[in-house]
Structures are given as C-alpha cells and as structure tokens.
Design an enzyme around this catalytic site. Structure first.
Site, PDB file in Angstrom:
ATOM      1  N   HIS A 142       0.682  -1.199  -0.096  1.00 10.30           N
ATOM      2  CA  HIS A 142      -0.051   0.150   0.253  1.00 10.30           C
ATOM      3  C   HIS A 142       0.956   1.214  -0.017  1.00 10.30           C
ATOM      4  O   HIS A 142       2.094   1.253   0.359  1.00 10.30           O
ATOM      5  CB  HIS A 142      -0.992  -0.073   1.048  1.00 10.30           C
ATOM      6  CG  HIS A 142      -1.854  -0.872   1.267  1.00 10.30           C
ATOM      7  ND1 HIS A 142      -1.875  -2.219   1.511  1.00 10.30           N
ATOM      8  CD2 HIS A 142      -3.222  -0.487   0.812  1.00 10.30           C
ATOM      9  CE1 HIS A 142      -3.226  -2.713   1.422  1.00 10.30           C
ATOM     10  NE2 HIS A 142      -3.997  -1.797   0.844  1.00 10.30           N
ATOM     11  N   LYS A 146      -0.307   4.915   4.523  1.00 16.26           N
ATOM     12  CA  LYS A 146      -1.243   3.809   5.329  1.00 16.26           C
ATOM     13  C   LYS A 146      -0.865   3.862   6.635  1.00 16.26           C
ATOM     14  O   LYS A 146       0.313   3.704   6.931  1.00 16.26           O
ATOM     15  CB  LYS A 146      -1.451   2.710   4.527  1.00 16.26           C
ATOM     16  CG  LYS A 146      -2.452   1.608   5.084  1.00 16.26           C
ATOM     17  CD  LYS A 146      -2.900   0.710   4.195  1.00 16.26           C
ATOM     18  CE  LYS A 146      -3.775  -0.517   4.919  1.00 16.26           C
ATOM     19  NZ  LYS A 146      -5.033  -0.046   5.379  1.00 16.26           N
TER      20      LYS A 146
HETATM   21  P1  NAD Z   1      -7.928   9.424   4.802  1.00 20.41           P
HETATM   22  O1  NAD Z   1      -6.997   9.763   6.266  1.00 20.41           O
HETATM   23  O2  NAD Z   1      -7.712  10.071   3.705  1.00 20.41           O
HETATM   24  O3  NAD Z   1      -9.413   9.891   5.538  1.00 20.41           O
HETATM   25  C1  NAD Z   1      -9.912   9.543   6.906  1.00 20.41           C
HETATM   26  C2  NAD Z   1     -10.800  10.746   7.191  1.00 20.41           C
HETATM   27  O4  NAD Z   1     -11.385  10.425   8.445  1.00 20.41           O
HETATM   28  C3  NAD Z   1      -9.943  12.032   7.310  1.00 20.41           C
HETATM   29  O5  NAD Z   1     -10.485  13.131   6.402  1.00 20.41           O
HETATM   30  C4  NAD Z   1     -10.017  12.222   8.732  1.00 20.41           C
HETATM   31  O6  NAD Z   1      -9.917  13.623   9.042  1.00 20.41           O
HETATM   32  C5  NAD Z   1     -11.312  11.819   9.081  1.00 20.41           C
HETATM   33  N1  NAD Z   1     -11.387  11.420  10.629  1.00 20.41           N
HETATM   34  C6  NAD Z   1     -10.016  10.726  11.309  1.00 20.41           C
HETATM   35  N2  NAD Z   1     -10.580  10.531  12.856  1.00 20.41           N
HETATM   36  C7  NAD Z   1     -11.890  11.449  12.599  1.00 20.41           C
HETATM   37  C8  NAD Z   1     -12.966  11.400  13.804  1.00 20.41           C
HETATM   38  N3  NAD Z   1     -12.332  11.289  14.964  1.00 20.41           N
HETATM   39  N4  NAD Z   1     -14.032  12.086  13.376  1.00 20.41           N
HETATM   40  C9  NAD Z   1     -14.542  12.373  12.384  1.00 20.41           C
HETATM   41  N5  NAD Z   1     -13.505  12.346  11.216  1.00 20.41           N
HETATM   42  C10 NAD Z   1     -12.259  11.762  11.380  1.00 20.41           C
HETATM   43  O7  NAD Z   1      -7.862   7.867   5.028  1.00 20.41           O
HETATM   44  P2  NAD Z   1      -8.694   6.877   3.836  1.00 20.41           P
HETATM   45  O8  NAD Z   1      -7.540   6.441   2.812  1.00 20.41           O
HETATM   46  O9  NAD Z   1      -9.915   7.595   3.180  1.00 20.41           O
HETATM   47  O10 NAD Z   1      -9.094   5.643   4.717  1.00 20.41           O
HETATM   48  C11 NAD Z   1      -9.826   5.827   5.667  1.00 20.41           C
HETATM   49  C12 NAD Z   1     -10.207   4.513   6.262  1.00 20.41           C
HETATM   50  O11 NAD Z   1     -10.704   3.643   5.519  1.00 20.41           O
HETATM   51  C13 NAD Z   1      -8.763   3.626   6.646  1.00 20.41           C
HETATM   52  O12 NAD Z   1      -8.880   2.861   7.844  1.00 20.41           O
HETATM   53  C14 NAD Z   1      -8.521   2.800   5.604  1.00 20.41           C
HETATM   54  O13 NAD Z   1      -7.623   1.729   5.729  1.00 20.41           O
HETATM   55  C15 NAD Z   1     -10.050   2.278   5.154  1.00 20.41           C
HETATM   56  N6  NAD Z   1     -10.139   1.854   3.655  1.00 20.41           N
HETATM   57  C16 NAD Z   1     -11.116   1.005   3.772  1.00 20.41           C
HETATM   58  C17 NAD Z   1     -11.459   0.430   2.268  1.00 20.41           C
HETATM   59  C18 NAD Z   1     -12.389  -0.737   2.327  1.00 20.41           C
HETATM   60  O14 NAD Z   1     -12.620  -1.042   1.424  1.00 20.41           O
HETATM   61  N7  NAD Z   1     -12.919  -1.267   3.370  1.00 20.41           N
HETATM   62  C19 NAD Z   1     -10.691   1.083   1.191  1.00 20.41           C
HETATM   63  C20 NAD Z   1      -9.970   2.294   1.526  1.00 20.41           C
HETATM   64  C21 NAD Z   1      -9.744   2.508   2.898  1.00 20.41           C
END
Ligand code: NAD
Length: 254
Positions: A142, A146
C-alpha cells in the site's frame, strides 16, 4: 431511502470519492462529519449522533479510534452502518458486533468485488491444498500514507485461509520474518506488509509446494472499486434485519 446517505470521514480520500459517487448515482447525500479543523464541500454535522439522526445509512471510512463511539451512536439512532475503517481492535470489533444487534451493519476490510471473490477463492483453495504440503503466504503493498499494517484485507485473507484449513489464525500466523527464524513450519500462514509510493492496494495469496506455486493476485488501481462496493452495500441495506453482514453477503458470493 427516505433521508439519504451520510459519510463519516467525508474530507478523507475515501470520503471525498464517496461523496462524488453518491451524487453521481442519483442518491441523496445528507452530508458528513470529519475532524473539527477540516473543511468539506458537503454539509458538515456537529458529530456522529447528529449525522446518524439525519441519515438512513452512514458510510464510515475514518480511523479505528472512532469505531466504538460511532457504533454506539448509530445503534442509538437506529441507523444502518457501512463500516470500511480498518485497523479495529478486538474491543472495537466487539462494539461493532453489539451495534449489529440493533441495526444492520456491513463491515468489510475491503469493499471491492474482486477482493471479495478472492476471499471466497482463497478459502476454497486453502481447504483443497493440504497445509502440510502447501505453504501459504500473503503479501500486501500500500501507499506510504497507510497507518495500519498488515492491511485489513490481508488479515481478511489470512482469516479466510485459516477458516479453509479449519485452524485459528492466531495459532498459525507469522507476521514478517527477521533473523535466524529456523525452517518454515508447515501449516504456518505468512503475512507481509510492503509500503511505498501511491499504491492503492495490492494483495497476493500464494500457495507454494515442491515443484509448483499457485497465486491469486488483486491490484486496485484506484479507490473506485471500494467506493462502488460501499454504495452497493448502502443500496442493499434498507429493509435488512439487524445483523453483521459482509460484502460476500452483499455480493451473494457464498
Ligand atoms: P484518510 O486519512 O484520507 O481519511 C480519513 C478521514 O477520516 C480524514 O478526513 C480524517 O480527518 C477523518 N477522521 C479521522 N478521525 C476522525 C474522527 N474522530 N471523527 C471524524 N472524522 C475523522 O484515509 P482513507 O484513505 O480515506 O481511509 C480511511 C479508512 O478507510 C482507513 O481505515 C482505511 O484503511 C480504510 N479503507 C477501507 C477500504 C475498504 O474497502 N474497506 C478502502 C480504502 C480505505
């Protein structure tokens, strides 16, 4: 759906894409939440309770530290939950299971159709290829942003392999290797995380034995596959009984 779809983490990489895709699909975007200092194009709610009250379903791609509080708020509001956040602890997952007694929850470490087919295939392959002959290893890669390792998808694959072999992952997992590790015991499931560049998500499951190796590989080249899957889950949820579902249920892969 009467109220529409809310997004937790709406300013994040997944959240921004989901906001676009919800609108492009002709569904109603209620708005979202993010950290207090963050801006977003859509309406921002004060907290998860306010977002949950305004939404039929919340798509949640935030940070593992939010999972327990989000679960409690969604259960209290009776709002369905599409949970994509990875890196949840066992205690967080217990809250997810409790939430699923009150509302329908789709929780998946990876929402792509291809990865979910891979999960089903990996389990069947592990059942078919004897553990004492075939060494099973998982390698994931990744982007360097990450935060958790190994990826939730790699753990999902490892659990699928363990299930196919009828063992507990914790008894056979080997997370990376270093130093004088000795010979590889048969039955072990190796899990290895590589980080670098802008790689959206690569996963390889390999079964190696004397004279042959069989591998299944999934490479995500953009986050669209995750967003599409999350929207499929959101469309599948209305009318479902409370319960903990996964993408294999949504895609009818079992
Ligand atoms: P990112 O860091 O770009 O986005 C996360 C967002 O959540 C940010 O805008 C952050 O400010 C917000 N956030 C963090 N803590 C918060 C809180 N307490 N309250 C409200 N908002 C909050 O990350 P991303 O790449 O978008 O990934 C987010 C999550 O999703 C990660 O855990 C990632 O591993 C997961 N993910 C899962 C899949 C899937 O298919 N299940 C796919 C991609 C990413």
């Amino acid at each position: 759906m009467e109220k529409g779809i809310g997004i937790a983490g709406i300013a994040g990489r997944m959240g921004r894409l989901l906001a676009e895709e919800v609108t492009a699909a002709g569904a109603k975007l209620v708005g979202g939440i993010d950290r207090p200092d963050v801006k977003a194009d859509a309406k921002l709610f004060a907290d998860i309770a306010a977002l949950a009250a305004a939404s039929d379903v919340v798509l949640d791609f935030t940070h593992a530290s939010t999972a327990a509080a989000h679960g409690k708020a969604l259960a209290a509001a009776g709002t369905a939950w599409v949970l994509g956040t990875t890196g949840l602890s066992a205690a967080d997952e217990a809250v997810v299971a409790e939430t699923a007694k009150q509302v329908a929850v789709v929780y998946a470490p990876n929402f792509s159709a291809g990865v979910n087919l891979m999960l089903a295939l990996a389990e069947r392959m592990a059942a078919a290829l004897p553990a004492e002959q075939y060494d099973a290893e998982i390698v994931e890669m990744h982007h360097h942003f990450k935060k958790d390792a190994p990826s939730g998808t790699a753990l999902g694959l490892a659990n699928a392999l363990a299930k196919g072999r009828g063992v507990n992952l914790k008894d056979v997992a080997c997370y990376g290797r270093e130093g004088m590790t000795g010979e590889r015991p048969s039955g072990q499931i190796g899990i290895h995380a590589v980080r670098g560049g802008d790689v959206v998500g690569d996963h390889v499951v390999m079964f190696a034995t004397d004279g042959e190796r069989v591998e299944i590989t999934h490479r995500a080249s953009s986050r669209e596959c995750f967003a599409n899957g999350a929207l499929k889950a959101a469309a599948w949820l209305p009318g479902r009984k409370p319960g903990l579902y996964n993408m294999r249920n949504v895609l009818n892969l079992d």
